[in-house]
Enzyme design. Structure first.
Site, mmCIF file in Angstrom:
data_model
loop_
_atom_site.group_PDB
_atom_site.id
_atom_site.type_symbol
_atom_site.label_atom_id
_atom_site.label_comp_id
_atom_site.label_asym_id
_atom_site.label_seq_id
_atom_site.Cartn_x
_atom_site.Cartn_y
_atom_site.Cartn_z
ATOM 1 C CB SER A 17 46.384 16.069 19.162
ATOM 2 O OG SER A 17 45.990 16.373 20.144
ATOM 3 N NE ARG A 91 35.871 34.366 20.595
ATOM 4 C CZ ARG A 91 36.459 35.583 20.477
ATOM 5 N NH1 ARG A 91 37.472 35.864 20.797
ATOM 6 N NH2 ARG A 91 34.908 36.072 20.916
ATOM 7 C CG HIS A 109 38.068 21.625 30.739
ATOM 8 N ND1 HIS A 109 38.579 22.694 30.581
ATOM 9 C CD2 HIS A 109 38.648 21.231 32.472
ATOM 10 C CE1 HIS A 109 39.257 22.853 31.941
ATOM 11 N NE2 HIS A 109 39.054 22.084 32.782
ATOM 12 C CD GLU A 143 28.475 27.588 36.581
ATOM 13 O OE1 GLU A 143 29.048 27.662 37.604
ATOM 14 O OE2 GLU A 143 27.619 26.895 36.411
HETATM 15 C C1 GRF Z 1 43.231 19.597 25.105
HETATM 16 O O1 GRF Z 1 44.246 19.612 26.344
HETATM 17 C C2 GRF Z 1 41.976 20.098 25.470
HETATM 18 O O2 GRF Z 1 41.116 19.305 26.152
HETATM 19 C C3 GRF Z 1 42.220 21.158 25.189
HETATM 20 O O3 GRF Z 1 43.195 22.216 24.913
HETATM 21 C C4 GRF Z 1 43.814 20.808 24.511
HETATM 22 C C5 GRF Z 1 43.729 21.130 22.703
HETATM 23 O O4 GRF Z 1 44.770 20.326 22.519
HETATM 24 N N1 GRF Z 1 40.913 22.061 25.258
HETATM 25 P P1 GRF Z 1 44.144 19.939 20.616
HETATM 26 O O5 GRF Z 1 44.380 20.807 19.589
HETATM 27 O O6 GRF Z 1 43.493 19.073 20.515
HETATM 28 O O7 GRF Z 1 45.301 19.086 20.662
#
Ligand code: GRF
Length: 205
Positions: A17, A91, A109, A143
């Site tokens: 998304s 990953r 994140h 990190e």
């Molecule tokens: C999102 O919440 C992003 O912050 C996290 O993984 C999720 C990915 O969602 N790292 P999408 O695949 O972009 O819908």
């Protein structure tokens, strides 16, 4: 003379998304390739639908993380990306990978970093009783979930929130924040200054 449009690579592991949000807006660059560690990632289907090159690498086909990451770097470099975006790429990346794209590798994140690095961020935010939660776009360093922060967006935590309702409200913010951060990068407005990212004013027209 107008600056050249940036070439953007996006890595996904899931539904995609955030990739879709990037494709909905003109961020001053073009997504030229979408890659995944999961051949059935929804994000790959979104990319194919949009006519964007895709590839998937299966970690089981590689001897170790270093070999997988080396193959991923090589395959991405065939598309000469100016920017590599981790948009739900599940990953852990080796220092070899993060070094290969240092200063042009960003991640979204789902928490207000440096709180709640890692997984299950929404459940952990509720367990800690925080009143503000949100999302962060940051440059990636060796990190995990660290690195200079480019932009953040916050949401209020409501008394009746569950991890699911909170995740849904944060996701709405993610879909604004990631294109915003990518646009700043493509406009050449991000300066890394130690732990901080300084956002330069827009160039005069
Ligand atoms: C999102 O919440 C992003 O912050 C996290 O993984 C999720 C990915 O969602 N790292 P999408 O695949 O972009 O819908």
């Amino acid at each position: 003379m107008a600056a050249a449009r940036k070439r953007i690579a996006v890595l996904v592991s899931g539904r995609g998304s955030n990739l879709a949000a990037l494709l909905r807006q003109d961020c001053g660059g073009d997504v030229v390739v979408v890659a995944s560690n999961k051949a059935d990632a929804g994000g790959l289907a979104i990319a194919r639908e949009a006519g964007i090159a895709t590839f998937a690498l299966d970690a089981r086909q590689f001897a170790d993380r270093a070999a997988f990451d080396a193959a991923l770097v090589a395959a991405l470099n065939e598309h000469a990306p100016d920017l590599v975006v981790l948009a739900g790429f599940m990953r852990i990346l080796s220092p070899q990978f993060t070094m290969a794209f240092a200063g042009r590798l960003i991640n979204i994140h789902p928490s207000l970093l440096p709180s709640f690095t890692g997984l299950d961020t929404h459940a952990r935010a509720l367990a800690e009783g925080v009143k503000l939660h949100g999302c962060t776009v940051h440059f990636v360093t060796a990190e995990l979930d660290r690195g200079p922060i480019i932009a953040q967006a916050a949401v209020q935590v409501e008394d009746d929130d569950t991890p699911e309702t909170l995740a849904a409200r944060v996701l709405v913010q993610e879909h604004q924040l990631l294109p915003h951060a990518v646009r700043l990068f493509c406009q050449g407005r991000l300066r890394i200054d130690g732990a901080r990212v300084r956002v330069q004013p827009p160039a005069a027209a």
